[in-house]
Design an enzyme around this catalytic site. Structure first.
Site, PDB file in Angstrom:
ATOM      1  N   TYR A  56      13.925  53.544  30.268  1.00  0.00           N
ATOM      2  CA  TYR A  56      15.206  53.254  29.615  1.00  0.00           C
ATOM      3  C   TYR A  56      16.277  54.244  30.035  1.00  0.00           C
ATOM      4  O   TYR A  56      17.403  53.870  30.358  1.00  0.00           O
ATOM      5  CB  TYR A  56      15.024  53.295  28.088  1.00  0.00           C
ATOM      6  CG  TYR A  56      16.213  52.738  27.330  1.00  0.00           C
ATOM      7  CD1 TYR A  56      16.210  51.417  26.872  1.00  0.00           C
ATOM      8  CD2 TYR A  56      17.334  53.518  27.082  1.00  0.00           C
ATOM      9  CE1 TYR A  56      17.291  50.894  26.191  1.00  0.00           C
ATOM     10  CE2 TYR A  56      18.432  53.002  26.397  1.00  0.00           C
ATOM     11  CZ  TYR A  56      18.397  51.693  25.946  1.00  0.00           C
ATOM     12  OH  TYR A  56      19.475  51.179  25.280  1.00  0.00           O
ATOM     13  N   PHE A  67      41.400  38.804  42.314  1.00  0.00           N
ATOM     14  CA  PHE A  67      40.260  37.883  42.246  1.00  0.00           C
ATOM     15  C   PHE A  67      40.320  37.102  40.923  1.00  0.00           C
ATOM     16  O   PHE A  67      40.885  37.589  39.952  1.00  0.00           O
ATOM     17  CB  PHE A  67      38.964  38.690  42.345  1.00  0.00           C
ATOM     18  CG  PHE A  67      37.747  37.836  42.529  1.00  0.00           C
ATOM     19  CD1 PHE A  67      37.494  37.228  43.749  1.00  0.00           C
ATOM     20  CD2 PHE A  67      36.861  37.620  41.486  1.00  0.00           C
ATOM     21  CE1 PHE A  67      36.383  36.422  43.919  1.00  0.00           C
ATOM     22  CE2 PHE A  67      35.738  36.814  41.652  1.00  0.00           C
ATOM     23  CZ  PHE A  67      35.499  36.222  42.871  1.00  0.00           C
ATOM     24  N   ASP A  68      39.747  35.898  40.889  1.00  0.00           N
ATOM     25  CA  ASP A  68      39.908  35.062  39.685  1.00  0.00           C
ATOM     26  C   ASP A  68      39.388  35.726  38.407  1.00  0.00           C
ATOM     27  O   ASP A  68      40.034  35.662  37.365  1.00  0.00           O
ATOM     28  CB  ASP A  68      39.319  33.647  39.878  1.00  0.00           C
ATOM     29  CG  ASP A  68      37.852  33.638  40.259  1.00  0.00           C
ATOM     30  OD1 ASP A  68      37.335  34.681  40.679  1.00  0.00           O
ATOM     31  OD2 ASP A  68      37.211  32.577  40.149  1.00  0.00           O
ATOM     32  N   ASP A 123      38.994  47.032  44.176  1.00  0.00           N
ATOM     33  CA  ASP A 123      38.002  45.999  43.889  1.00  0.00           C
ATOM     34  C   ASP A 123      37.202  45.876  45.178  1.00  0.00           C
ATOM     35  O   ASP A 123      37.663  45.324  46.173  1.00  0.00           O
ATOM     36  CB  ASP A 123      38.719  44.697  43.518  1.00  0.00           C
ATOM     37  CG  ASP A 123      37.746  43.556  43.249  1.00  0.00           C
ATOM     38  OD1 ASP A 123      36.548  43.708  43.557  1.00  0.00           O
ATOM     39  OD2 ASP A 123      38.188  42.511  42.749  1.00  0.00           O
ATOM     40  N   ALA A 152      34.192  44.586  46.206  1.00  0.00           N
ATOM     41  CA  ALA A 152      33.100  43.636  46.471  1.00  0.00           C
ATOM     42  C   ALA A 152      32.773  43.500  47.968  1.00  0.00           C
ATOM     43  O   ALA A 152      31.619  43.507  48.364  1.00  0.00           O
ATOM     44  CB  ALA A 152      33.447  42.278  45.877  1.00  0.00           C
ATOM     45  N   LYS A 167      27.900  40.846  46.607  1.00  0.00           N
ATOM     46  CA  LYS A 167      28.553  40.610  47.897  1.00  0.00           C
ATOM     47  C   LYS A 167      27.983  41.620  48.903  1.00  0.00           C
ATOM     48  O   LYS A 167      26.883  41.440  49.366  1.00  0.00           O
ATOM     49  CB  LYS A 167      30.068  40.734  47.777  1.00  0.00           C
ATOM     50  CG  LYS A 167      30.664  40.138  46.497  1.00  0.00           C
ATOM     51  CD  LYS A 167      30.669  38.629  46.493  1.00  0.00           C
ATOM     52  CE  LYS A 167      31.032  38.015  45.148  1.00  0.00           C
ATOM     53  NZ  LYS A 167      32.148  38.544  44.406  1.00  0.00           N
ATOM     54  N   HIS A 201      38.088  26.090  36.567  1.00  0.00           N
ATOM     55  CA  HIS A 201      37.441  25.450  37.719  1.00  0.00           C
ATOM     56  C   HIS A 201      35.924  25.388  37.601  1.00  0.00           C
ATOM     57  O   HIS A 201      35.291  24.528  38.182  1.00  0.00           O
ATOM     58  CB  HIS A 201      37.850  26.136  39.029  1.00  0.00           C
ATOM     59  CG  HIS A 201      37.579  27.608  39.061  1.00  0.00           C
ATOM     60  ND1 HIS A 201      38.278  28.510  38.288  1.00  0.00           N
ATOM     61  CD2 HIS A 201      36.697  28.336  39.775  1.00  0.00           C
ATOM     62  CE1 HIS A 201      37.836  29.734  38.534  1.00  0.00           C
ATOM     63  NE2 HIS A 201      36.876  29.654  39.432  1.00  0.00           N
TER      64      HIS A 201
HETATM   65  C1  LIG Z   1      32.765  38.392  43.052  1.00  0.00           C
HETATM   66  C2  LIG Z   1      33.936  39.215  42.868  1.00  0.00           C
HETATM   67  C3  LIG Z   1      34.268  39.743  41.622  1.00  0.00           C
HETATM   68  C4  LIG Z   1      33.478  39.442  40.361  1.00  0.00           C
HETATM   69  O1  LIG Z   1      32.161  39.803  40.522  1.00  0.00           O
HETATM   70  P1  LIG Z   1      30.941  39.008  39.871  1.00  0.00           P
HETATM   71  O2  LIG Z   1      29.758  39.785  40.368  1.00  0.00           O
HETATM   72  O3  LIG Z   1      30.978  37.612  40.353  1.00  0.00           O
HETATM   73  O4  LIG Z   1      31.092  39.103  38.401  1.00  0.00           O
HETATM   74  C5  LIG Z   1      35.417  40.514  41.530  1.00  0.00           C
HETATM   75  N1  LIG Z   1      36.180  40.753  42.609  1.00  0.00           N
HETATM   76  C6  LIG Z   1      35.888  40.266  43.824  1.00  0.00           C
HETATM   77  C7  LIG Z   1      36.780  40.556  44.992  1.00  0.00           C
HETATM   78  C8  LIG Z   1      34.760  39.486  43.993  1.00  0.00           C
HETATM   79  O5  LIG Z   1      34.491  38.977  45.187  1.00  0.00           O
END
Ligand SMILES: *Cc1c(COP(=O)(O)O)cnc(C)c1O
Length: 459
Positions: free
Chosen positions: A72, A124-125, A215, A217, A258, A450
């Site tokens: 844990y 990002f969305d 961000d 990813a 990603k 979406h």
């Molecule tokens: C996928 C993504 C997110 C959100 O991440 P999740 O793992 O899907 O929750 C945020 N920003 C970018 C640029 C992403 O590609």
């Protein structure tokens, strides 16, 4: 002759794909209310919905799974992840989260309040969702070139420094908790941000005393583009570039699904201890204790290994060139798309592809449905459906681009799958004049519609 590129890995395990007939697919897409998120995966032949969590882990990652420490608190897996983040990204503090949006949720709980503005290159969305959920506003400062798919600009993910400075000048600094740089930037087409631009954002931010968040990813793909497109960095290694990119950030949110090539996971990383401490409270509340935060030990191990593999030049080279191969095929067929090709996906320009379908009838979604019917290929809409309604007026927001995204999972599909996909699109392109009507919404959620929207064909 010049030798073509080839993947620096081979296949050890395979998964069967199911073929179907057009008749099957007509029935299934109707049952799915013309929303491909509602399809079952075994109704799909080639799945290009997303590159998120869909990559193939390596034998080394799978062996790391067996070494996971499920304690844990204070698990060795936590420290493995901490070491990888420090070594690769240069951050001293981090918090695991179950995925990228969870990292956003935790960080934004500390930093964003009602009425705030969050400038960045098109968010990002889920990022935008988390900002708007807090009644704050995401301000898009992407360079204008990003919105003309026919312009070939090497860094269409860049932030327009004048637009950014304008936002910072016009508003009180207390209303701007952060600037977010998304690298690469998904919304305009998986487009990279240059290191010069990251530096410039940092210096504007310093002038106003605002934090810079990356961000991250697809940070490794972004670093590959810096190495191959930004002259000053051509002799630097991916590792050097990655460290420099993050040296300009105060913190990062990461979706490990990603570029860390795992099926689930995410994290926050911080430079300052204070911000880390504040975020820890929310991490414990929403995600889990600070040394696991929504992840199992085995998943943290695989993630740490994935960060190393995902930043190897040879891997990135074959990854991005596979995406480019699909782009080139489509180019040969004359299909309009965002130029240059993205890092993780090819973005087909639906406005130019289906000019006879009115915009209010969701051109890109119509093309997604046509592609599925043609060959069982599942792509995704990045257009008006995804743009949601304006939170105040509730009117549809029409984004500058109406795109169909062909997202390539990491280390999963072969060249033949790319050829098949390209051929499906060519067949539709050949009969595009006969496609004149799109879709209408029957049912939709108030935010991030979406994912669950229900549609029906018009005419
Ligand atoms: C996928 C993504 C997110 C959100 O991440 P999740 O793992 O899907 O929750 C945020 N920003 C970018 C640029 C992403 O590609």
């Amino acid at each position: 002759m010049n030798l073509p590129f080839a993947e620096c890995y081979k296949i050890k395990m395979v998964e069967s794909l199911r073929k179907s007939t057009r008749g099957d697919r007509e029935k299934w897409i109707k049952e799915a209310r013309y929303n491909v998120f509602n399809l079952r995966s075994n109704q799909v032949f080639i799945d290009l919905l997303t590159d998120s969590g869909t990559g193939a882990m390596s034998d080394k990652q799978w062996s790391e799974m067996m070494l996971g420490d499920e304690s844990y608190a204070g698990a060795s897996s936590y420290y493995k992840m901490k070491d990888a983040i420090r070594e690769i990204m240069g951050f001293e503090y981090f918090l695991p989260t179950h995925q990228g949006r969870a990292a956003e949720n935790v960080l934004f709980s500390v930093l964003i309040k009602e009425g705030d503005l969050v400038p960045g290159n098109s968010h990002f969305d889920t990022t935008k969702g988390h900002i708007e959920f807090r009644k704050a506003l995401a301000v898009d400062c992407t360079v204008d070139e990003a919105y003309d798919t026919s312009v070939n600009h090497p860094f269409k993910g860049n932030i327009d420094i004048d637009k950014l400075a304008g936002v910072l000048k016009k508003n009180p600094v207390e209303k701007i908790p952060m600037i977010i740089i998304t690298a690469t930037c998904n919304t305009p087409g998986g487009q990279p941000v240059s290191l010069q631009n990251i530096k410039d954002v940092r210096s504007v931010a310093d002038k106003f005393g605002v934090r810079v968040i990356i961000d991250a990813a697809r940070f490794a793909e972004n670093a590959y583009f810096i190495k191959t497109r930004e002259a000053a960095y051509k002799d630097k290694s991916i590792h050097e570039i990655v460290l420099e990119m993050f040296s300009y950030a105060d913190a990062v949110t990461m979706s490990s699904k990603k570029d860390a090539i795992v099926n689930m996971g995410g994290f926050l990383a911080f430079r300052e201890e204070e911000l880390f401490k504040q975020a820890s409270v929310y991490n414990i509340l929403f995600e889990g204790y600070i040394t696991y935060g929504g992840m199992s030990g085995r998943d943290m191990n695989a993630l740490a290994q994935g960060l190393h593999e995902g930043t190897e030049f040879d891997y990135l080279d074959s990854r991005i060139r596979q995406v480019g191969y699909l782009g080139k095929k489509l180019d040969e067929y004359g299909i309009p798309m965002q130029q240059p090709y993205g890092g993780h996906a090819i973005f087909v320009d639906a406005q130019r592809f289906l000019p006879n379908v009115p915009r209010e009838e969701f051109q890109a979604q119509k093309l997604v449905v046509e592609l599925y019917l043609e060959g069982g290929v599942r792509a995704v809409e990045i257009g008006t459906l995804m743009a949601d309604r304006d939170p105040v007026t509730r009117e549809n927001r029409y984004p500058k681009l109406e795109l169909l995204r062909l997202t390539i999972p990491r280390r999963v599909y072969t060249k033949n799958h790319m050829d098949y996909t390209a051929a499906c699109l060519k067949n539709i392109y050949d009969r595009r004049d006969s496609i004149t009507r799109g879709l209408r919404i029957v049912n939709e959620a108030t935010i991030l519609r979406h994912f669950t929207v229900e549609l029906e064909p018009i005419g």
